[in-house]
Write a protein that holds these residues in place. Structure first.
Motif, PDB file in Angstrom:
ATOM      1  N   PRO A 109      43.565  -9.818  43.640  1.00  0.00           N
ATOM      2  CA  PRO A 109      44.100 -10.796  44.348  1.00  0.00           C
ATOM      3  C   PRO A 109      43.848 -12.199  43.247  1.00  0.00           C
ATOM      4  O   PRO A 109      43.022 -12.314  42.505  1.00  0.00           O
ATOM      5  CB  PRO A 109      43.065 -11.150  45.658  1.00  0.00           C
ATOM      6  CG  PRO A 109      42.021 -10.545  45.222  1.00  0.00           C
ATOM      7  CD  PRO A 109      42.140  -9.368  44.240  1.00  0.00           C
ATOM      8  N   ILE A 110      44.957 -12.833  43.476  1.00  0.00           N
ATOM      9  CA  ILE A 110      45.151 -14.346  42.780  1.00  0.00           C
ATOM     10  C   ILE A 110      45.155 -15.126  43.720  1.00  0.00           C
ATOM     11  O   ILE A 110      45.976 -15.259  44.459  1.00  0.00           O
ATOM     12  CB  ILE A 110      46.032 -14.356  41.516  1.00  0.00           C
ATOM     13  CG1 ILE A 110      46.003 -13.340  40.569  1.00  0.00           C
ATOM     14  CG2 ILE A 110      46.183 -15.614  40.860  1.00  0.00           C
ATOM     15  CD1 ILE A 110      47.247 -12.809  39.842  1.00  0.00           C
ATOM     16  N   ILE A 111      44.177 -16.218  44.121  1.00  0.00           N
ATOM     17  CA  ILE A 111      44.232 -17.214  45.198  1.00  0.00           C
ATOM     18  C   ILE A 111      44.784 -18.300  44.618  1.00  0.00           C
ATOM     19  O   ILE A 111      44.311 -18.978  43.510  1.00  0.00           O
ATOM     20  CB  ILE A 111      42.737 -17.434  45.775  1.00  0.00           C
ATOM     21  CG1 ILE A 111      42.076 -16.151  45.880  1.00  0.00           C
ATOM     22  CG2 ILE A 111      42.950 -18.315  46.979  1.00  0.00           C
ATOM     23  CD1 ILE A 111      42.563 -15.260  46.846  1.00  0.00           C
ATOM     24  N   ILE A 112      45.709 -18.885  45.048  1.00  0.00           N
ATOM     25  CA  ILE A 112      46.317 -20.362  44.582  1.00  0.00           C
ATOM     26  C   ILE A 112      46.290 -21.406  45.893  1.00  0.00           C
ATOM     27  O   ILE A 112      46.762 -20.991  46.906  1.00  0.00           O
ATOM     28  CB  ILE A 112      47.678 -20.178  44.174  1.00  0.00           C
ATOM     29  CG1 ILE A 112      47.770 -19.196  42.856  1.00  0.00           C
ATOM     30  CG2 ILE A 112      48.766 -21.368  43.866  1.00  0.00           C
ATOM     31  CD1 ILE A 112      47.129 -19.609  41.885  1.00  0.00           C
ATOM     32  N   THR A 113      45.632 -22.566  45.505  1.00  0.00           N
ATOM     33  CA  THR A 113      46.012 -23.694  46.381  1.00  0.00           C
ATOM     34  C   THR A 113      47.450 -24.135  46.268  1.00  0.00           C
ATOM     35  O   THR A 113      47.329 -24.925  45.023  1.00  0.00           O
ATOM     36  CB  THR A 113      44.608 -24.734  46.443  1.00  0.00           C
ATOM     37  OG1 THR A 113      43.488 -24.027  46.182  1.00  0.00           O
ATOM     38  CG2 THR A 113      44.758 -25.749  47.531  1.00  0.00           C
ATOM     39  N   PRO A 114      48.188 -24.289  46.953  1.00  0.00           N
ATOM     40  CA  PRO A 114      49.559 -24.825  46.466  1.00  0.00           C
ATOM     41  C   PRO A 114      49.507 -26.502  46.542  1.00  0.00           C
ATOM     42  O   PRO A 114      49.123 -27.058  47.618  1.00  0.00           O
ATOM     43  CB  PRO A 114      50.498 -24.395  47.589  1.00  0.00           C
ATOM     44  CG  PRO A 114      49.699 -23.800  48.747  1.00  0.00           C
ATOM     45  CD  PRO A 114      48.221 -23.640  48.051  1.00  0.00           C
ATOM     46  N   ARG A 187      37.975 -21.901  40.170  1.00  0.00           N
ATOM     47  CA  ARG A 187      36.674 -22.168  41.164  1.00  0.00           C
ATOM     48  C   ARG A 187      36.866 -21.154  42.129  1.00  0.00           C
ATOM     49  O   ARG A 187      36.161 -20.287  42.622  1.00  0.00           O
ATOM     50  CB  ARG A 187      36.441 -23.591  41.376  1.00  0.00           C
ATOM     51  CG  ARG A 187      35.580 -24.307  40.555  1.00  0.00           C
ATOM     52  CD  ARG A 187      34.974 -25.688  41.200  1.00  0.00           C
ATOM     53  NE  ARG A 187      35.906 -26.329  41.591  1.00  0.00           N
ATOM     54  CZ  ARG A 187      36.664 -27.422  41.075  1.00  0.00           C
ATOM     55  NH1 ARG A 187      36.627 -27.511  39.945  1.00  0.00           N
ATOM     56  NH2 ARG A 187      37.368 -28.306  41.460  1.00  0.00           N
ATOM     57  N   ILE A 188      38.210 -21.427  43.149  1.00  0.00           N
ATOM     58  CA  ILE A 188      38.276 -20.464  44.175  1.00  0.00           C
ATOM     59  C   ILE A 188      38.252 -18.952  43.811  1.00  0.00           C
ATOM     60  O   ILE A 188      37.847 -18.270  44.704  1.00  0.00           O
ATOM     61  CB  ILE A 188      39.662 -21.034  44.752  1.00  0.00           C
ATOM     62  CG1 ILE A 188      39.841 -22.243  45.395  1.00  0.00           C
ATOM     63  CG2 ILE A 188      39.931 -19.761  45.649  1.00  0.00           C
ATOM     64  CD1 ILE A 188      40.780 -22.634  45.857  1.00  0.00           C
ATOM     65  N   ASN A 189      38.671 -18.783  42.773  1.00  0.00           N
ATOM     66  CA  ASN A 189      38.712 -17.432  42.122  1.00  0.00           C
ATOM     67  C   ASN A 189      37.497 -16.974  41.615  1.00  0.00           C
ATOM     68  O   ASN A 189      37.431 -15.675  40.998  1.00  0.00           O
ATOM     69  CB  ASN A 189      40.075 -17.058  41.219  1.00  0.00           C
ATOM     70  CG  ASN A 189      41.371 -17.123  41.936  1.00  0.00           C
ATOM     71  OD1 ASN A 189      41.662 -16.182  42.422  1.00  0.00           O
ATOM     72  ND2 ASN A 189      42.202 -18.377  42.222  1.00  0.00           N
ATOM     73  N   ARG A 190      36.627 -17.575  41.326  1.00  0.00           N
ATOM     74  CA  ARG A 190      35.235 -17.499  40.700  1.00  0.00           C
ATOM     75  C   ARG A 190      35.715 -16.964  39.116  1.00  0.00           C
ATOM     76  O   ARG A 190      34.968 -16.101  38.925  1.00  0.00           O
ATOM     77  CB  ARG A 190      34.488 -16.383  41.763  1.00  0.00           C
ATOM     78  CG  ARG A 190      34.108 -16.849  42.803  1.00  0.00           C
ATOM     79  CD  ARG A 190      33.015 -16.275  43.434  1.00  0.00           C
ATOM     80  NE  ARG A 190      32.765 -16.886  44.854  1.00  0.00           N
ATOM     81  CZ  ARG A 190      33.166 -16.427  46.079  1.00  0.00           C
ATOM     82  NH1 ARG A 190      34.381 -15.319  45.982  1.00  0.00           N
ATOM     83  NH2 ARG A 190      33.038 -16.864  47.150  1.00  0.00           N
ATOM     84  N   VAL A 191      36.474 -17.495  38.492  1.00  0.00           N
ATOM     85  CA  VAL A 191      36.679 -16.869  37.138  1.00  0.00           C
ATOM     86  C   VAL A 191      36.225 -18.042  36.191  1.00  0.00           C
ATOM     87  O   VAL A 191      36.675 -18.036  34.913  1.00  0.00           O
ATOM     88  CB  VAL A 191      38.075 -16.545  36.826  1.00  0.00           C
ATOM     89  CG1 VAL A 191      38.331 -15.253  37.630  1.00  0.00           C
ATOM     90  CG2 VAL A 191      39.307 -17.355  37.193  1.00  0.00           C
ATOM     91  N   GLY A 192      35.798 -19.256  36.682  1.00  0.00           N
ATOM     92  CA  GLY A 192      35.334 -20.487  35.664  1.00  0.00           C
ATOM     93  C   GLY A 192      34.605 -20.063  34.343  1.00  0.00           C
ATOM     94  O   GLY A 192      34.810 -20.604  33.499  1.00  0.00           O
ATOM     95  N   GLU A 193      33.880 -18.882  34.498  1.00  0.00           N
ATOM     96  CA  GLU A 193      33.122 -18.642  33.293  1.00  0.00           C
ATOM     97  C   GLU A 193      34.055 -17.591  32.186  1.00  0.00           C
ATOM     98  O   GLU A 193      33.853 -17.646  30.988  1.00  0.00           O
ATOM     99  CB  GLU A 193      31.966 -17.492  33.683  1.00  0.00           C
ATOM    100  CG  GLU A 193      30.692 -18.518  34.191  1.00  0.00           C
ATOM    101  CD  GLU A 193      29.514 -17.357  34.225  1.00  0.00           C
ATOM    102  OE1 GLU A 193      29.357 -16.338  33.728  1.00  0.00           O
ATOM    103  OE2 GLU A 193      28.717 -17.996  34.975  1.00  0.00           O
ATOM    104  N   MET A 194      35.070 -17.200  32.639  1.00  0.00           N
ATOM    105  CA  MET A 194      36.094 -16.449  31.768  1.00  0.00           C
ATOM    106  C   MET A 194      37.026 -17.393  31.368  1.00  0.00           C
ATOM    107  O   MET A 194      37.740 -16.933  30.402  1.00  0.00           O
ATOM    108  CB  MET A 194      36.612 -15.289  32.638  1.00  0.00           C
ATOM    109  CG  MET A 194      35.800 -14.473  33.505  1.00  0.00           C
ATOM    110  SD  MET A 194      34.864 -13.227  32.497  1.00  0.00           S
ATOM    111  CE  MET A 194      36.309 -12.328  31.960  1.00  0.00           C
TER     112      MET A 194
END
Ligand SMILES: C[S@@+](CC[C@H](N)C(=O)[O-])C[C@H]1O[C@@H](n2cnc3c(N)ncnc32)[C@H](O)[C@@H]1O
Length: 295
Positions: A109-114, A187-194
């Motif tokens: 999943p890739i979550i996007i806040t439009p 942040r929503i996708n929890r990939v901030g460290e990558m």
């Protein structure tokens, strides 16, 4: 909230779509009418911006019909909910709006806040990039642990996709509104460290900074202008995905990059758009294999 409803006949719809792509980064609704005409609904936070777009489109496409409307603000959010449906790419990725993020999905999943940034997966230029990443992954050109540059990150959608596959990288955008949206989405996708996102263009990178993969979904003219600087930041494996290119402009973009030493790219096409994909260094035979494998 201000809304334009624009009806374009078969002769003008392509030109109008290019203008929308260039000026309306936050998206629009599109409906096909009998007789190959299209109706576009475009929402603006400010009426001035709507009038400016009306003038530009009228000067480029003199026969379009334009209607104006003022709509209550809450309809903006509802309008998003109507037209932001999940997008699946090759059964690998599914792009979801944030209000569907908790639904169980088989794909990554890739979550996007439009918000006001480009990149919900609905536009062919974004879809083609996601498809290229998925296919390059299947073919083993992309691997976990590699690094990427997402040039013109918009909503952050492409960088988030790569991060979800275990790659790490940097997203840059010259538009501060896009940067804010991309940071929220990381942040929503929890990939901030990558995946780090920051404001700027190629000049904000260290001159010697190299990437295994560069993704750029920007206009053809910008891609041609930036070509030497983009190539400078590719490492030896030179995996490059360029999108935002109208098919009838693809040859001129290809020629520009070929003249600077990249081989012949693979092409992925959707509607009137093309994405160009280079992988496998300067070995044109490998490039041809990739063309066969991708198309
Ligand atoms: C078409 S959107 C692509 C967004 C997203 N990457 C996608 O594929 O959906 C292009 C983005 O590139 C940004 N942009 C345009 N020119 C740029 C440049 N020279 N350097 C960095 N970003 C740029 C725009 O602000 C916009 O957010």
């Amino acid at each position: 909230m201000f809304k334009l409803k624009i009806k374009a006949g078969p002769d003008e719809k392509e030109a109008l779509e290019s203008l929308l792509y260039e000026h309306i980064s936050w998206g629009w609704e599109e409906e096909e009418l009998p007789g190959q005409a299209l109706v576009f609904d475009i929402y603006f936070h400010q009426e001035d911006a709507g009038h400016r777009f009306k003038e530009v489109s009228r000067s480029m496409c003199p026969h379009i019909e334009i209607m104006e409307e003022t709509v209550p603000v809450q309809d903006w959010n509802n309008a998003w909910k109507d037209f932001f449906t999940p997008i699946e790419v090759d059964q690998r990725f599914v792009v979801l709006p944030d209000w569907l993020q908790h639904e169980k999905q088989a794909a990554v999943p890739i979550i996007i806040t439009p918000k006001m940034a480009f990149g919900t997966g609905h536009h062919a230029t974004t879809y083609l990039c996601l498809r290229a990443v998925s296919r390059l992954w299947d073919l083993g050109y992309l691997k976990s642990g590699q690094n990427f540059l997402d040039l013109g990150t918009g909503s952050g959608i492409l960088g988030i996709a790569c991060s979800r596959l275990g790659m790490s990288g940097l997203g840059v955008d010259i538009d501060p509104v896009a940067v804010e949206n991309a940071q929220e989405n990381t942040r929503i996708n929890r990939v901030g460290e990558m995946f780090e996102v920051r404001e700027g263009g190629l000049s904000s990178l260290r001159p010697d900074q190299k990437f295994n993969l560069i993704l750029g979904n920007i206009l053809s003219s910008t891609l041609k202008q930036l070509a030497p600087d983009i190539i400078k930041h590719l490492d030896d494996s030179a995996i490059l995905v360029l999108s935002g290119i109208l098919t009838d402009q693809a040859s001129s973009v290809e020629e520009r990059y070929e003249a600077l030493g990249l081989g012949r790219p693979a092409r992925l096409n959707m509607q009137e758009w093309s994405a160009l994909v280079w992988a496998g260094g300067k070995d044109s035979r490998e490039q041809l294999n990739l063309v066969d494998a991708l198309l």
